[in-house]
Design an enzyme around this catalytic site. Structure first.
Site, PDB file in Angstrom:
ATOM      1  N   LEU A  44       0.735  -1.244  -0.064  1.00 25.89           N
ATOM      2  CA  LEU A  44       0.253  -0.157   0.036  1.00 25.89           C
ATOM      3  C   LEU A  44       0.947   1.178  -0.066  1.00 25.89           C
ATOM      4  CD1 LEU A  44      -2.928  -0.980   2.592  1.00 25.89           C
ATOM      5  CD2 LEU A  44      -2.723  -1.231   0.026  1.00 25.89           C
ATOM      6  N   HIS A  97      -3.351   4.115  -2.668  1.00 24.50           N
ATOM      7  CA  HIS A  97      -4.317   3.275  -2.053  1.00 24.50           C
ATOM      8  C   HIS A  97      -5.232   3.626  -0.603  1.00 24.50           C
ATOM      9  CE1 HIS A  97      -1.368   0.239  -3.757  1.00 24.50           C
ATOM     10  NE2 HIS A  97      -2.618  -0.199  -4.153  1.00 24.50           N
ATOM     11  N   GLY A 107      -9.336   3.654  -8.266  1.00 33.14           N
ATOM     12  CA  GLY A 107      -8.452   4.697  -8.556  1.00 33.14           C
ATOM     13  C   GLY A 107      -8.638   4.896 -10.213  1.00 33.14           C
ATOM     14  N   ASP A 125      -5.895   3.639 -12.958  1.00 32.54           N
ATOM     15  CA  ASP A 125      -6.206   2.299 -13.703  1.00 32.54           C
ATOM     16  C   ASP A 125      -7.716   2.686 -14.467  1.00 32.54           C
ATOM     17  OD1 ASP A 125      -4.112   0.394 -12.810  1.00 32.54           O
ATOM     18  OD2 ASP A 125      -4.808   1.135 -11.009  1.00 32.54           O
ATOM     19  N   SER A 158       2.472   3.744  -7.682  1.00 30.71           N
ATOM     20  CA  SER A 158       2.332   2.576  -7.897  1.00 30.71           C
ATOM     21  C   SER A 158       3.068   1.503  -7.108  1.00 30.71           C
ATOM     22  CB  SER A 158       2.583   2.319  -9.463  1.00 30.71           C
ATOM     23  OG  SER A 158       2.502   0.992  -9.703  1.00 30.71           O
TER      24      SER A 158
HETATM   25  P1  AMP Z   1      -3.766  -2.423  -6.918  1.00 32.31           P
HETATM   26  O1  AMP Z   1      -3.300  -2.409  -5.642  1.00 32.31           O
HETATM   27  O2  AMP Z   1      -2.752  -1.834  -7.702  1.00 32.31           O
HETATM   28  O3  AMP Z   1      -4.701  -3.331  -7.488  1.00 32.31           O
HETATM   29  O4  AMP Z   1      -4.679  -1.112  -6.771  1.00 32.31           O
HETATM   30  C1  AMP Z   1      -5.993  -1.088  -6.182  1.00 32.31           C
HETATM   31  C2  AMP Z   1      -6.512   0.275  -6.174  1.00 32.31           C
HETATM   32  O5  AMP Z   1      -5.850   1.519  -5.823  1.00 32.31           O
HETATM   33  C3  AMP Z   1      -7.012   0.575  -7.793  1.00 32.31           C
HETATM   34  O6  AMP Z   1      -8.573   0.838  -7.775  1.00 32.31           O
HETATM   35  C4  AMP Z   1      -5.947   1.465  -8.354  1.00 32.31           C
HETATM   36  O7  AMP Z   1      -6.642   2.288  -9.238  1.00 32.31           O
HETATM   37  C5  AMP Z   1      -5.834   2.359  -7.019  1.00 32.31           C
HETATM   38  N1  AMP Z   1      -4.628   3.088  -7.011  1.00 32.31           N
HETATM   39  C6  AMP Z   1      -3.353   2.645  -7.381  1.00 32.31           C
HETATM   40  N2  AMP Z   1      -2.505   3.804  -7.545  1.00 32.31           N
HETATM   41  C7  AMP Z   1      -3.202   4.700  -7.226  1.00 32.31           C
HETATM   42  C8  AMP Z   1      -2.822   6.101  -7.311  1.00 32.31           C
HETATM   43  N3  AMP Z   1      -1.605   6.505  -7.601  1.00 32.31           N
HETATM   44  N4  AMP Z   1      -4.022   6.936  -7.079  1.00 32.31           N
HETATM   45  C9  AMP Z   1      -5.090   6.608  -6.834  1.00 32.31           C
HETATM   46  N5  AMP Z   1      -5.426   5.428  -6.868  1.00 32.31           N
HETATM   47  C10 AMP Z   1      -4.636   4.141  -7.019  1.00 32.31           C
END
Ligand code: AMP
Length: 281
Positions: free
Chosen positions: A24, A28, A138, A141, A176
């Site tokens: 995280l 997140h 987010g 994506d 990310s």
């Molecule tokens: P992930 O853990 O990469 O699957 O991401 C989980 C959630 O966090 C997804 O809805 C992503 O779009 C969101 N997310 C990831 N990076 C960011 C960011 N930099 N800003 C906003 N939301 C994010």
């Protein structure tokens, strides 16, 4: 998890839900804060979903930091962390998939065949288990969020899909979990995604409406970075994800760029408001 969620619903307190793959960061956590502002209880999930990774992708080495994540979520005040094992989500003999046709085959879907089938299947399963009033995603994506909205509409899901802004590092790089793979030199090069999108944003502010010229200008910026290898650079309609020739309505400039061995994505949201265009990084 189903029992906890059922109990909360019985008490008239349907949950807010933030699905993640862990490792995280503030991106997140911004979703967690948005959920906390609108819902109680708040459930977050951490599940590195094997079915959304291709055979030559980074499933094995994807960062896993459960102890730290769990502490951060607890400090943020969430009520429940759901971190299932892969065998619980995909027991032996599992054979049902959900796929959003068309939208899942372009852009990220073309570069990563089967990726979105894995994403929509796991998100549907998680939404079925938690049955939240609202689920938070987010805009980082953007294609994924578009597909999940489509799935929620097509399958009459009760959960409202909320899409939150992109959280960036001070130099503009979108946060990310995969940024952890970058060497110091690659980390500096990775700002080229932001610089390309910011160039497009400034051109739009100056009155540029030609999508092909905007794409060419973004490619030009990417070419200045030796370590950057663009996968796609597109300007698409936000509903259909089809390429446009002129800005109209709501659209996205979408980038996928390899920096060394790490594939990064980012986007610019472009919205027509009273004849003017507002672009948001
Ligand atoms: P992930 O853990 O990469 O699957 O991401 C989980 C959630 O966090 C997804 O809805 C992503 O779009 C969101 N997310 C990831 N990076 C960011 C960011 N930099 N800003 C906003 N939301 C994010």
């Amino acid at each position: 998890m189903k029992q906890v969620a059922r109990q909360a619903r019985a008490e008239g307190r349907p949950a807010g839900f933030v699905p993640t793959m862990g490792a995280l960061h503030e991106g997140h956590m911004s979703l967690v804060h948005a959920a906390m502002a609108e819902c109680r209880p708040v459930v977050a999930s951490i599940f590195v979903n094997p079915t959304q990774f291709g055979p030559s992708e980074d499933f094995q080495k994807y960062p896993r930091t459960l102890a730290q994540d769990s502490k951060n979520l607890e400090d943020a005040g969430i009520d429940t962390l759901f971190a299932p094992a892969a065998e619980e989500i995909y027991p032996r003999g599992f054979r049902t998939w959900v796929n959003v046709e068309g939208l899942s085959e372009r852009l990220e879907g073309r570069a990563r065949p089967g990726h979105f089938r894995g994403v929509t299947t796991v998100v549907l399963k998680l939404l079925e288990i938690v049955q939240p009033q609202k689920a938070f995603f987010g805009r980082k994506d953007a294609q994924q969020a578009r597909l999940i909205r489509q799935m929620a509409r097509d399958l009459h899901l009760d959960s409202e899909i909320v899409v939150c802004p992109i959280v960036r590092e001070p130099d503009g790089l979108a946060m990310s979990s995969r940024n952890a793979y970058l060497s110091p030199e690659e980390r500096r090069a990775a700002t080229v995604l932001y610089r390309a999108l910011d160039g497009a944003r400034r051109a739009i502010a100056r009155g540029e409406r030609d999508a092909l010229r905007l794409v060419a200008a973004m490619r030009e910026v990417l070419r200045t970075e030796r370590l950057a290898d663009p996968d796609y650079v597109e300007l698409v309609d936000a509903e259909t994800l089809e390429p446009m020739t002129r800005l109209r309505g709501v659209c996205f400039a979408l980038l996928a760029v390899r920096i060394g061995a790490t594939r990064l994505i980012d986007n610019l949201l472009i919205e027509e408001r009273d004849g003017a265009f507002v672009a948001t990084l």
